[in-house]
Design a protein around this motif. Structure first.
Motif, PDB file in Angstrom:
ATOM      1  N   GLU A 372      75.434 -17.913  67.903  1.00  0.00           N
ATOM      2  CA  GLU A 372      74.468 -18.774  67.441  1.00  0.00           C
ATOM      3  C   GLU A 372      74.382 -19.970  68.313  1.00  0.00           C
ATOM      4  N   GLU A 373      73.670 -18.654  70.396  1.00  0.00           N
ATOM      5  CA  GLU A 373      72.799 -19.844  70.382  1.00  0.00           C
ATOM      6  C   GLU A 373      71.553 -19.562  71.201  1.00  0.00           C
ATOM      7  N   THR A 374      70.529 -19.817  70.569  1.00  0.00           N
ATOM      8  CA  THR A 374      69.225 -19.622  71.166  1.00  0.00           C
ATOM      9  C   THR A 374      68.476 -20.901  70.886  1.00  0.00           C
ATOM     10  N   THR A 391      64.121 -18.840  73.588  1.00  0.00           N
ATOM     11  CA  THR A 391      64.889 -18.538  74.799  1.00  0.00           C
ATOM     12  C   THR A 391      66.374 -18.633  74.499  1.00  0.00           C
ATOM     13  N   THR A 392      67.190 -17.941  75.274  1.00  0.00           N
ATOM     14  CA  THR A 392      68.597 -17.856  74.886  1.00  0.00           C
ATOM     15  C   THR A 392      69.526 -17.498  76.029  1.00  0.00           C
ATOM     16  N   LEU A 393      70.807 -17.865  75.821  1.00  0.00           N
ATOM     17  CA  LEU A 393      71.908 -17.331  76.639  1.00  0.00           C
ATOM     18  C   LEU A 393      72.688 -16.327  75.798  1.00  0.00           C
ATOM     19  N   ASN A 412      75.415 -14.174  77.993  1.00  0.00           N
ATOM     20  CA  ASN A 412      76.221 -12.995  77.626  1.00  0.00           C
ATOM     21  C   ASN A 412      75.357 -12.032  76.789  1.00  0.00           C
ATOM     22  N   GLU A 413      74.167 -11.790  77.351  1.00  0.00           N
ATOM     23  CA  GLU A 413      73.161 -11.013  76.626  1.00  0.00           C
ATOM     24  C   GLU A 413      73.496  -9.525  76.546  1.00  0.00           C
ATOM     25  N   MET A 414      74.423  -9.029  77.390  1.00  0.00           N
ATOM     26  CA  MET A 414      74.739  -7.593  77.368  1.00  0.00           C
ATOM     27  C   MET A 414      75.207  -7.163  75.977  1.00  0.00           C
ATOM     28  N   ASP A 415      75.720  -8.129  75.184  1.00  0.00           N
ATOM     29  CA  ASP A 415      76.186  -7.789  73.834  1.00  0.00           C
ATOM     30  C   ASP A 415      75.037  -7.375  72.905  1.00  0.00           C
ATOM     31  N   ASP A 416      73.803  -7.686  73.291  1.00  0.00           N
ATOM     32  CA  ASP A 416      72.671  -7.271  72.453  1.00  0.00           C
ATOM     33  C   ASP A 416      72.345  -5.787  72.608  1.00  0.00           C
ATOM     34  N   PHE A 417      72.928  -5.131  73.606  1.00  0.00           N
ATOM     35  CA  PHE A 417      72.825  -3.668  73.653  1.00  0.00           C
ATOM     36  C   PHE A 417      73.729  -3.096  72.569  1.00  0.00           C
ATOM     37  N   ILE A 426      77.873  -8.837  67.937  1.00  0.00           N
ATOM     38  CA  ILE A 426      78.407 -10.082  67.374  1.00  0.00           C
ATOM     39  C   ILE A 426      77.645 -10.503  66.107  1.00  0.00           C
ATOM     40  N   TYR A 427      76.378 -10.106  65.994  1.00  0.00           N
ATOM     41  CA  TYR A 427      75.585 -10.456  64.803  1.00  0.00           C
ATOM     42  C   TYR A 427      75.661  -9.377  63.727  1.00  0.00           C
ATOM     43  N   GLY A 428      76.570  -8.395  63.912  1.00  0.00           N
ATOM     44  CA  GLY A 428      76.712  -7.332  62.923  1.00  0.00           C
ATOM     45  C   GLY A 428      75.596  -6.313  63.008  1.00  0.00           C
ATOM     46  N   ALA A 446      66.105 -10.020  68.828  1.00  0.00           N
ATOM     47  CA  ALA A 446      65.483 -10.306  67.526  1.00  0.00           C
ATOM     48  C   ALA A 446      64.560 -11.515  67.618  1.00  0.00           C
ATOM     49  N   MET A 447      64.404 -12.059  68.800  1.00  0.00           N
ATOM     50  CA  MET A 447      63.625 -13.308  68.917  1.00  0.00           C
ATOM     51  C   MET A 447      62.172 -13.076  68.508  1.00  0.00           C
ATOM     52  N   THR A 448      61.636 -14.030  67.760  1.00  0.00           N
ATOM     53  CA  THR A 448      60.347 -13.831  67.084  1.00  0.00           C
ATOM     54  C   THR A 448      59.421 -15.033  67.249  1.00  0.00           C
ATOM     55  N   THR A 464      62.419 -19.627  65.727  1.00  0.00           N
ATOM     56  CA  THR A 464      63.772 -20.149  65.486  1.00  0.00           C
ATOM     57  C   THR A 464      64.800 -19.374  66.291  1.00  0.00           C
ATOM     58  N   PRO A 465      65.970 -19.963  66.570  1.00  0.00           N
ATOM     59  CA  PRO A 465      67.123 -19.170  66.989  1.00  0.00           C
ATOM     60  C   PRO A 465      67.835 -18.592  65.776  1.00  0.00           C
ATOM     61  N   GLY A 466      68.984 -17.921  66.011  1.00  0.00           N
ATOM     62  CA  GLY A 466      69.790 -17.467  64.877  1.00  0.00           C
ATOM     63  C   GLY A 466      70.202 -16.009  64.928  1.00  0.00           C
ATOM     64  N   GLY A 467      70.154 -15.388  66.119  1.00  0.00           N
ATOM     65  CA  GLY A 467      70.619 -14.003  66.223  1.00  0.00           C
ATOM     66  C   GLY A 467      69.860 -13.107  65.265  1.00  0.00           C
ATOM     67  N   SER A 468      70.611 -12.316  64.515  1.00  0.00           N
ATOM     68  CA  SER A 468      69.969 -11.348  63.619  1.00  0.00           C
ATOM     69  C   SER A 468      69.142 -12.030  62.521  1.00  0.00           C
ATOM     70  N   THR A 469      69.408 -13.313  62.254  1.00  0.00           N
ATOM     71  CA  THR A 469      68.681 -13.990  61.161  1.00  0.00           C
ATOM     72  C   THR A 469      67.328 -14.535  61.607  1.00  0.00           C
ATOM     73  N   ILE A 470      67.016 -14.388  62.898  1.00  0.00           N
ATOM     74  CA  ILE A 470      65.759 -14.959  63.401  1.00  0.00           C
ATOM     75  C   ILE A 470      64.565 -14.393  62.638  1.00  0.00           C
ATOM     76  N   ILE A 471      64.538 -13.058  62.513  1.00  0.00           N
ATOM     77  CA  ILE A 471      63.354 -12.402  61.931  1.00  0.00           C
ATOM     78  C   ILE A 471      63.175 -12.832  60.476  1.00  0.00           C
TER      79      ILE A 471
HETATM   80  O1  DON Z   1      68.037 -11.910  71.564  1.00  0.00           O
HETATM   81  C1  DON Z   1      68.630 -12.024  70.511  1.00  0.00           C
HETATM   82  O2  DON Z   1      68.217 -11.572  69.457  1.00  0.00           O
HETATM   83  C2  DON Z   1      69.929 -12.810  70.463  1.00  0.00           C
HETATM   84  N1  DON Z   1      70.558 -12.778  71.753  1.00  0.00           N
HETATM   85  C3  DON Z   1      69.652 -14.199  70.022  1.00  0.00           C
HETATM   86  C4  DON Z   1      70.886 -15.041  69.900  1.00  0.00           C
HETATM   87  C5  DON Z   1      70.727 -16.217  69.048  1.00  0.00           C
HETATM   88  O3  DON Z   1      69.701 -16.457  68.473  1.00  0.00           O
HETATM   89  C6  DON Z   1      71.923 -17.060  68.880  1.00  0.00           C
HETATM   90  N2  DON Z   1      71.567 -18.267  68.187  1.00  0.00           N
HETATM   91  N3  DON Z   1      71.930 -18.802  67.258  1.00  0.00           N
END
Ligand code: DON
Length: 563
Positions: A372-374, A391-393, A412-417, A426-428, A446-448, A464-471
């Motif tokens: 959690e960080e975008t 946008t995100t790392l 460290n976006e490879m974890d989204d695969f 990491i986001y379950g 999941a970026m929306t 918003t950011p938030g990994g899986s919670t973005i949507i």
């Molecule tokens: O692209 C994605 O869905 C994730 N890498 C976003 C990560 C993220 O939002 C982390 N922020 N809290």
């Protein structure tokens, strides 16, 4: 279920908690001409300055994007990627995909041990976790197509902020300190963010290496990043830490204009991000799934509203795990996923009396398909052009690798695969073949970033950011505005909840559920899981009098500015 029998009690509870929430919430800001909301006050001022100089929303977005790379290193970036949704004043719609890609040497099993089990930290920490960055190519594409001021003018504020430094906020001091151990583990000691004594609020953060890198990008465009000394520095970092990115990977990176997801919800048009993000398709499917319910009558976070939203979320996230991936590598059944009739039919069979266990829910089956960080910012300019950009790392401060000499963090976006079918990231989140690792493929996001029209006119710019919670956060922000009549500020401040199919639970922020509703949900088979804050949402609403009403998320340093 107590839905109808207790409607009166729920109504009173609702009225009282809404009144309470409105009183606690700061008022939205309103501007006659233009509005910019970003995660950092300095980046918001940069955007406003560009708009005042006569730049359009895209110019402001580019300047803000580079400024965030300086003042918001946890997610603002040149070492990562993201997505941009654009709506021009005449209704033109565009979607730009500058998501990172797997390097050519990446392969499906690269994060598995010899027994075939996923080694979770490998896709999160250090050099091997990094995808080929897309931000600089993306910004150049956006500028080529829609920019009006010169490229150099748009980079100038970021270069100045990096050279002269800026005073960090209290929250930044805390975060910089919390991450020192990680920076020291993965970066060389020259990284500007590494310090022996603790950072304090108001300390000056200068980044001369980054200023130099941004200067090269200003002078040479994308070649200032993907070729020459910056590319050499990235490749040298990869060698130091056994990463995979090569000169060819960098030179070959291309950002892509894609056809946005466009669909309707009542008399609104939703414009959002297509794959390689799952965000737009999942958001539209969620809205389609709940359109048949009288949500505004049921009320904000009432028992019935929560049940309908959660049951839709669990099904759409199951679809996401199976069917969504990079469309350049996988035939994503987008027409089926966003088919209103199918989504409504599926929901009409769902009971709102009892929770459906997620184990009993699987992805929809479509004919002809295997199974959690975008950070976000929203901009509307004086002419009504709008940009929604996320946008995100990936993780906060990405892989923890600061490119020695070039002065920025890598993702460290490879974890989204999906490292392995059934193995959560990491986001379950779960995934399968659609999102398996392949060289040159974009990892599913999941970026929306989303823009909404009402009767064909610009209405909202949200994300918003938030990994899986973005949507699910964007889903709530939209319903808060369109169904529950909240102002921009109320819509982003309101407490949020989230369900993602697996794990089978409702994640809730403090204050999201009243005691009665919590009790009723638990009695009917729902698991409630309390968690920290969800996302940092920015929402601009165009009022009927044309004013831009801006709501910046109070969960961070997020700031609205305008004129
Ligand atoms: O692209 C994605 O869905 C994730 N890498 C976003 C990560 C993220 O939002 C982390 N922020 N809290």
């Amino acid at each position: 279920m107590k839905r109808f029998s207790s409607i009166i009690i729920v109504f009173f509870l609702l009225v009282s908690c809404q009144t309470q929430r409105v009183q606690k919430t700061e008022a939205s800001k309103e501007y006659d001409n233009a509005a910019v909301i970003t995660a950092h006050p300095l980046a918001s001022s940069v955007g406003v300055d560009i708009l005042k100089k006569g730049g359009n929303a895209i110019d402001a977005a580019i300047a803000v994007k580079f400024a965030l790379a300086v003042v918001y290193p946890n997610a603002g970036n040149i070492g990562g990627g993201g997505f941009l949704i654009y709506r021009g004043k005449d209704g033109e719609k565009a979607a730009l995909d500058f998501r990172e890609k797997a390097p050519a040497l990446a392969h499906r099993d690269m994060y598995l041990d010899s027994a075939g089990n996923a080694i979770t930290r490998l896709s999160l920490d250090g050099h091997l976790a990094t995808g080929v960055p897309g931000t600089v190519a993306g910004m150049q594409e956006a500028h080529k197509k829609y920019g009006s001021l010169s490229w150099q003018e748009l980079l100038a504020p970021a270069i100045e902020l990096a050279n002269t430094g800026f005073k960090i906020t209290a929250l930044q001091a805390k975060e910089f300190n919390n991450y020192q151990k990680r920076f020291k583990q993965f970066s060389t000691p020259g990284a500007a963010i590494i310090r022996d004594q603790p950072w304090k609020e108001g300390d000056l953060f200068t980044q001369t290496h980054l200023a130099n890198t941004l200067g090269l990008i200003a002078k040479n465009g994308r070649d200032g990043f993907y070729k020459g000394s910056v590319a050499d520095d990235i490749v040298a970092e990869m060698k130091r830490g056994k990463g995979l990115i090569s000169h060819d990977d960098l030179e070959n990176y291309q950002a892509i204009w894609r056809k946005p997801i466009v669909g309707d919800y009542k008399n609104y048009t939703i414009i959002s991000m297509p794959p390689s993000s799952s965000g737009g398709a999942a958001l539209l499917a969620l809205l389609q799934s709940v359109e048949q319910y009288p949500l505004s009558q049921w009320g904000f976070q009432s028992d019935s509203t929560i049940r309908a939203m959660v049951e839709a979320e669990r099904r759409i996230y199951a679809d996401r795990a199976t069917h969504l991936g990079d469309p350049d590598f996988y035939d994503v059944p987008i027409e089926y996923l966003t088919n209103k009739k199918l989504n409504q039919e599926r929901m009409s069979k769902v009971s709102l009396e009892k929770a459906t266990p997620s184990s009993a829910v699987s992805a929809a089956k479509f004919p002809g398909y295997e199974s959690e960080e975008t950070t976000h910012f929203s901009i509307v300019d004086k002419d009504g052009n709008a940009v929604s950009l996320t946008t995100t790392l990936n993780g906060s401060y990405g892989s923890g690798v600061w490119v020695d000499g070039a002065g920025f963090l890598l993702n460290n976006e490879m974890d989204d695969f999906s490292a392995k079918p059934g193995s959560p990231n990491i986001y379950g989140l779960l995934g399968g073949k659609a999102n398996s690792i392949q060289p040159g493929k974009r990892m599913l996001s999941a970026m929306t970033p989303t823009i909404i029209e009402e009767d064909g006119k610009l209405k909202m710019v949200i994300g918003t950011p938030g990994g899986s919670t973005i949507i699910t956060s964007v889903f709530q922000g939209i319903l808060n505005t369109l169904e529950f009549g909240m102002s921009a500020q109320e819509s982003v401040s309101a407490p949020r909840f989230h369900h993602q199919w697996q794990p089978d639970r409702i994640d809730v922020e403090t204050g999201a559920l009243s005691d009665d509703i919590r009790k009723s949900l638990i009695e009917d088979g729902y698991t409630i899981h309390k968690r920290g804050s969800i996302g940092r949402m920015e929402n601009i609403i165009i009022l009927p009098n044309g004013k831009r009403q801006a709501g910046a998320d109070p969960r961070g340093d997020d700031t609205a500015a305008g004129f």
